[in-house]
Every structure is written in structure tokens, then in C-alpha cells.
Enzyme design. Sequence first.
Site, PDB file in Angstrom:
ATOM      1  N   GLU A 104      80.349  93.436  59.710  1.00 11.73           N
ATOM      2  CA  GLU A 104      80.665  94.749  59.108  1.00 11.73           C
ATOM      3  C   GLU A 104      78.819  94.950  58.847  1.00 11.73           C
ATOM      4  OE1 GLU A 104      81.089  96.006  56.151  1.00 11.73           O
ATOM      5  OE2 GLU A 104      81.968  94.934  54.471  1.00 11.73           O
ATOM      6  N   ASP A 105      79.044  96.276  58.734  1.00  9.98           N
ATOM      7  CA  ASP A 105      77.612  96.183  58.480  1.00  9.98           C
ATOM      8  C   ASP A 105      76.601  96.036  57.171  1.00  9.98           C
ATOM      9  OD1 ASP A 105      78.673  97.772  56.236  1.00  9.98           O
ATOM     10  OD2 ASP A 105      77.995  99.708  56.171  1.00  9.98           O
ATOM     11  N   ASP A 108      76.573  93.181  50.572  1.00 10.75           N
ATOM     12  CA  ASP A 108      75.805  93.783  49.402  1.00 10.75           C
ATOM     13  C   ASP A 108      76.954  93.041  48.485  1.00 10.75           C
ATOM     14  OD1 ASP A 108      75.092  94.877  47.537  1.00 10.75           O
ATOM     15  OD2 ASP A 108      75.098  96.903  48.461  1.00 10.75           O
ATOM     16  N   LYS A 136      72.165  91.262  52.137  1.00 12.58           N
ATOM     17  CA  LYS A 136      71.123  91.809  50.754  1.00 12.58           C
ATOM     18  C   LYS A 136      70.641  90.438  50.307  1.00 12.58           C
ATOM     19  CE  LYS A 136      71.003  96.350  50.012  1.00 12.58           C
ATOM     20  NZ  LYS A 136      71.760  97.305  48.451  1.00 12.58           N
ATOM     21  N   ASP A 164      74.758 104.820  54.515  1.00 10.50           N
ATOM     22  CA  ASP A 164      75.036 105.608  54.802  1.00 10.50           C
ATOM     23  C   ASP A 164      74.199 106.110  52.968  1.00 10.50           C
ATOM     24  OD1 ASP A 164      78.204 107.505  52.862  1.00 10.50           O
ATOM     25  OD2 ASP A 164      77.585 105.114  53.898  1.00 10.50           O
ATOM     26  N   ARG A 170      73.201 108.329  57.836  1.00 11.51           N
ATOM     27  CA  ARG A 170      74.594 107.020  59.239  1.00 11.51           C
ATOM     28  C   ARG A 170      73.027 107.404  60.944  1.00 11.51           C
ATOM     29  NH1 ARG A 170      78.702 104.886  57.375  1.00 11.51           N
ATOM     30  NH2 ARG A 170      79.934 106.327  55.704  1.00 11.51           N
TER      31      ARG A 170
END
Length: 183
Positions: A104-105, A108, A136, A164, A170
Site C-alpha cells: 500500500e502506498d 490514511d 499518516k 497523486d 506521481r
Amino acid sequence: MHEDIQEVLFSEEEIALRVAQIGAQITKDYAAAVERDGQGIVLVSVLRGAAIFMADLARTIELPLEMDYMAISSYGNGAKSSGVVRILKDLSSEVEGRHIIVAEDILDSGLTLTYLLKNLASRNPASIEVATLLRKKTLEQAKIDCKYIGFECPDQFIVGYGLDFAERYRNLPYIGVLKPEVY
């Protein structure tokens, strides 16, 4: 694009080093399971943001692995999660009885990842773990156990290295905070 960045949080070099450390830990953690089961790990990337992270991570894992992709949306073009999760592209691989690592990037709100983990668990894998590049620091975040975390980051709108805003930024090689006037 660079002029839209308020500050760089993590440089290209810092990201490469941390991704290599995560890959080495995954190699260590899964070596016995891969040998015992005779099959590699399935790395699952959540498109589009995590594709760059997963590609770099895959090159640092010294075990057989398969790469697969899902596209899941809960953002649209906004800066905050919409709360509505949709699968836009499902896995091509059979994952029953296999070890899945979700790449996962960013974690959040956790809404998308919570949905994804429940969906993958219903497919009866041997195990599911999460490798997130960024987590985060937010109070409203869903309780998700991430075995592999690249960096903790502030609750700001960040872009670069796959992340992005409205499909831009990106391709930045670093991760930075987007200036508020841009979004």
C-alpha cells in the site's frame, strides 16, 4: 511540478534505503514459509499509487514472488476519502492457501485498506500482511495492523513516488507536502 511542493518529507535516497530494509525483513520473515510451502509470496498492489512502491519492493525481496494488482477507489479527485469503496480491477491470481502481502502506498483513513483486507480474507489465504510505505498520524484512522511500515508522516496532503493529486505528481522521485493553494 516541483514548484507546487511546500517541503520534501522523504528524499529519493531515504525512500530507496527504507524500501530495501522492508524487502530484507520480508525475505527473512517468509523464507521458511516459502521453502515449506513450495510457492512464493503474492504481492498485491493497490493501483495506481502503490505500483511504484511495489515494483521497488519486489526487487528487494530475495524470494520467489508473484505480483498482482487491484484497483480500488475511495478518493476520486478530492483530497479526502469519499468513504465509498469500489473494486475497479480484481486480482488475476488464485490466492487461496497463499501468503499475501498487500503493498500500500499510504495508510490514511484506512477505509480502503479495511475493505480490501476483508475482501482478501474471504478468499482463504494462508496469511495476509500489509506493507505500507507511509502511515499518516491521524486520530480517525481505522485500526489496521501493518507489519511493515516505511515512514510515519504528518497529516498533510502529500504527493510523489506514486502518490497523486488529481493524477498529477506521481512521477516525483521524492515524497513532499503539496502546497495548500494547489488543492
